[in-house]
Design an enzyme around this catalytic site. Structure first.
Site, PDB file in Angstrom:
ATOM      1  N   LYS A  95      -7.814   1.724   0.758  1.00 44.98           N
ATOM      2  CA  LYS A  95      -8.226   2.849   1.693  1.00 44.98           C
ATOM      3  C   LYS A  95      -9.748   2.743   1.899  1.00 44.98           C
ATOM      4  O   LYS A  95     -10.306   3.049   3.001  1.00 44.98           O
ATOM      5  CB  LYS A  95      -7.721   4.005   1.145  1.00 44.98           C
ATOM      6  CG  LYS A  95      -6.194   4.173   1.093  1.00 44.98           C
ATOM      7  CD  LYS A  95      -5.545   4.281   2.414  1.00 44.98           C
ATOM      8  CE  LYS A  95      -4.161   4.576   2.441  1.00 44.98           C
ATOM      9  NZ  LYS A  95      -3.384   4.460   1.377  1.00 44.98           N
ATOM     10  N   GLU A 117      -6.260  13.283   6.575  1.00 42.49           N
ATOM     11  CA  GLU A 117      -5.091  13.778   5.772  1.00 42.49           C
ATOM     12  C   GLU A 117      -4.998  12.499   4.685  1.00 42.49           C
ATOM     13  O   GLU A 117      -5.582  11.783   4.570  1.00 42.49           O
ATOM     14  CB  GLU A 117      -3.873  13.563   6.790  1.00 42.49           C
ATOM     15  CG  GLU A 117      -3.484  12.269   7.036  1.00 42.49           C
ATOM     16  CD  GLU A 117      -4.134  11.162   7.651  1.00 42.49           C
ATOM     17  OE1 GLU A 117      -5.103  11.393   8.301  1.00 42.49           O
ATOM     18  OE2 GLU A 117      -4.244   9.922   7.043  1.00 42.49           O
ATOM     19  N   SER A 382      -2.140  -3.522  -3.119  1.00 40.94           N
ATOM     20  CA  SER A 382      -2.973  -2.823  -2.454  1.00 40.94           C
ATOM     21  C   SER A 382      -3.612  -1.603  -3.327  1.00 40.94           C
ATOM     22  O   SER A 382      -4.793  -1.063  -2.964  1.00 40.94           O
ATOM     23  CB  SER A 382      -2.137  -1.756  -1.598  1.00 40.94           C
ATOM     24  OG  SER A 382      -1.061  -1.135  -2.057  1.00 40.94           O
TER      25      SER A 382
HETATM   26  C1  PLP Z   1      -2.111   4.475   1.062  1.00 45.48           C
HETATM   27  C2  PLP Z   1      -1.564   3.542   0.467  1.00 45.48           C
HETATM   28  C3  PLP Z   1      -0.433   2.705   0.752  1.00 45.48           C
HETATM   29  C4  PLP Z   1       0.286   2.903   1.915  1.00 45.48           C
HETATM   30  O1  PLP Z   1      -0.567   2.916   3.396  1.00 45.48           O
HETATM   31  P1  PLP Z   1      -0.784   1.600   4.319  1.00 45.48           P
HETATM   32  O2  PLP Z   1      -1.601   2.139   5.219  1.00 45.48           O
HETATM   33  O3  PLP Z   1       0.728   1.430   4.607  1.00 45.48           O
HETATM   34  O4  PLP Z   1      -1.374   0.523   3.414  1.00 45.48           O
HETATM   35  C5  PLP Z   1      -0.140   1.269   0.294  1.00 45.48           C
HETATM   36  N1  PLP Z   1      -0.557   1.231  -1.040  1.00 45.48           N
HETATM   37  C6  PLP Z   1      -1.524   2.010  -1.442  1.00 45.48           C
HETATM   38  C7  PLP Z   1      -2.219   1.731  -2.884  1.00 45.48           C
HETATM   39  C8  PLP Z   1      -1.996   3.444  -0.929  1.00 45.48           C
HETATM   40  O5  PLP Z   1      -3.052   3.805  -1.668  1.00 45.48           O
END
Ligand code: PLP
Length: 402
Positions: A95, A117, A382
């Site tokens: 993010k 948000e 992620s």
């Molecule tokens: C917010 C988040 C997601 C999901 O959001 P995307 O916009 O689909 O990437 C996935 N993994 C993590 C660690 C997140 O914080």
């Protein structure tokens, strides 16, 4: 289809990916969205802007994030698995890439107040972090349900100086927080709304994808160093709104040899009413300013989604991904809570990496798809699991010793 400045995304000038996307906004936001569009396309082509953005990614976020060859995981699944370690970024997820780019853009536009948000709290923390860094006022909307399951992130945001506003409508999760953030923006059109995923009206899906595209840019270079080739056979990422997947797919979208797999949160199962698997359970509609796939009742009321993972608990999907999936360019695989939890505990035990619950859905694909021994599979990790310890704790007896 007319291509935009980057010649990479299948999007036209009005922000349509095939029939998905566009900008369905109230009249009062028209000027703000037009201003944003102008500013984004101007600065995305501006060397000074891009230099500052990339310097912050390097010195503040810690990029490039490693591309790690997971040997034990590879042995277990009989293929070659690399993890793109977005979990090692400052603040613990991908993010921050978008937060840096977006807040930097806000600063260039002379904005002083930021709205965001958040679901799992990762986008809220990332935005609050960059606002602290750049001395901007920050207000974050968060559903009351998410506030109670993501306390460490709520406290981090407060410590960073953000004003965290609890949202009590709907099932008190991400969709409801997004509604409230849009409402705030309508009252304060001069504020800058930082959206945390590839959702919302044009230009947001394109802009957020652009700020996340550094992920696949790095994968190409790093894979070349490891394997002598830039293109893997598969890229796998989880999808909430689709920003980490968009970043991981970005530079591979035009290359049909690279198979793209998106893992949706199936919750208790795609055939139950406790799911967030939008491509399976949804149909075409409009949500948060764009035409895309939406989970909805026969009379078009948005259905409350469910996932064990707060970051995937969303009844829509970014228009880019709706297009990639319906055109056959990507494959969408639903992964249940149970499958994601198994994958999270497995990765922790054999690689010593505690993944975010969201990322665990991408790992869950390994049990559902057969890979060849010479395939190269890149999984976008992620985020890290620190924020999810509260949830993991309640499953340790059930999953840890399986
Ligand atoms: C917010 C988040 C997601 C999901 O959001 P995307 O916009 O689909 O990437 C996935 N993994 C993590 C660690 C997140 O914080």
């Amino acid at each position: 289809m007319k291509q935009v400045f980057n010649h990479i995304l299948p999007v036209d000038d009005a922000g349509y990916y095939g029939k998905f996307g566009g900008a369905y906004i109230p009249e009062i936001l028209h000027r703000s969205v037009e201003q944003l569009k102008k500013a984004f396309f101007r600065y995305a082509a501006d060397d000074d802007f891009n230099n500052e953005y990339h310097q912050l990614l390097r010195d503040y976020v810690g990029r490039p994030s490693p591309l790690y060859r997971a040997d034990r995981l590879s042995n277990k699944y009989g293929t070659n698995i690399y993890l793109k370690r977005e979990d090692l970024n400052h603040t613990g997820a991908h993010k921050i890439n978008n937060a840096i780019g977006s807040v930097l853009l806000a600063k260039r536009m002379g904005k002083t107040r930021i709205i965001a948000e958040t679901g799992a709290g990762q986008h809220g923390v990332a935005t609050a972090t960059v606002c602290a860094l750049m001395n901007l006022d920050c207000t974050v909307y968060m559903g009351a349900t998410d506030i109670s399951r993501q306390q460490p992130n709520v406290q981090r945001m407060k410590m960073l100086g953000a004003n965290v506003v609890p949202v009590h409508s709907g099932n008190k999760t991400l969709k409801d927080a997004t509604n409230e953030a849009i409402r705030d923006w309508c009252c304060h059109p001069d504020s800058f709304y930082v959206i945390g995923s590839t959702v919302g009206p044009h230009p947001y899906p394109e802009m957020v994808a652009y700020f996340q595209s550094v992920i696949s840019e790095e994968i190409k270079k790093q894979l070349f160093e490891h394997e002598g080739r830039e293109n893997p056979d598969y890229v796998i990422a989880c999808i909430g709104g689709g920003s980490n997947a968009a970043g991981a797919f970005y530079h591979f979208i035009g290359n049909q040899e690279v198979k793209l797999i998106a893992a949706e949160a199936a919750g208790k199962g795609v055939d139950t009413d406790m799911t967030a698997a939008t491509m399976y359970a949804g149909r075409e509609g409009i949500i948060h300013g764009s035409r895309t796939m939406v989970m909805q009742t026969p009379d078009s009321q948005i259905v409350e989604p469910y996932s064990v993972s707060a970051g995937l608990d969303y009844p829509g999907i970014g228009p880019l991904h709706a297009f990639l999936a319906t055109s056959g360019r990507s494959e969408v695989i639903p992964v249940t809570d149970d499958e994601a939890l198994n994958a999270a505990f497995l990765l922790t035990r054999i690689e010593g990496i505690i993944p975010a619950l969201e990322s665990a859905h991408a790992l869950g694909v390994l049990d559902k798809k057969k890979f060849n021994p010479d395939d190269i599979v890149v999984i976008n990790l992620s985020g890290r699991g620190d924020k999810d310890m509260h949830t993991y704790m309640s499953y340790i007896d059930e999953y840890a010793n399986k």
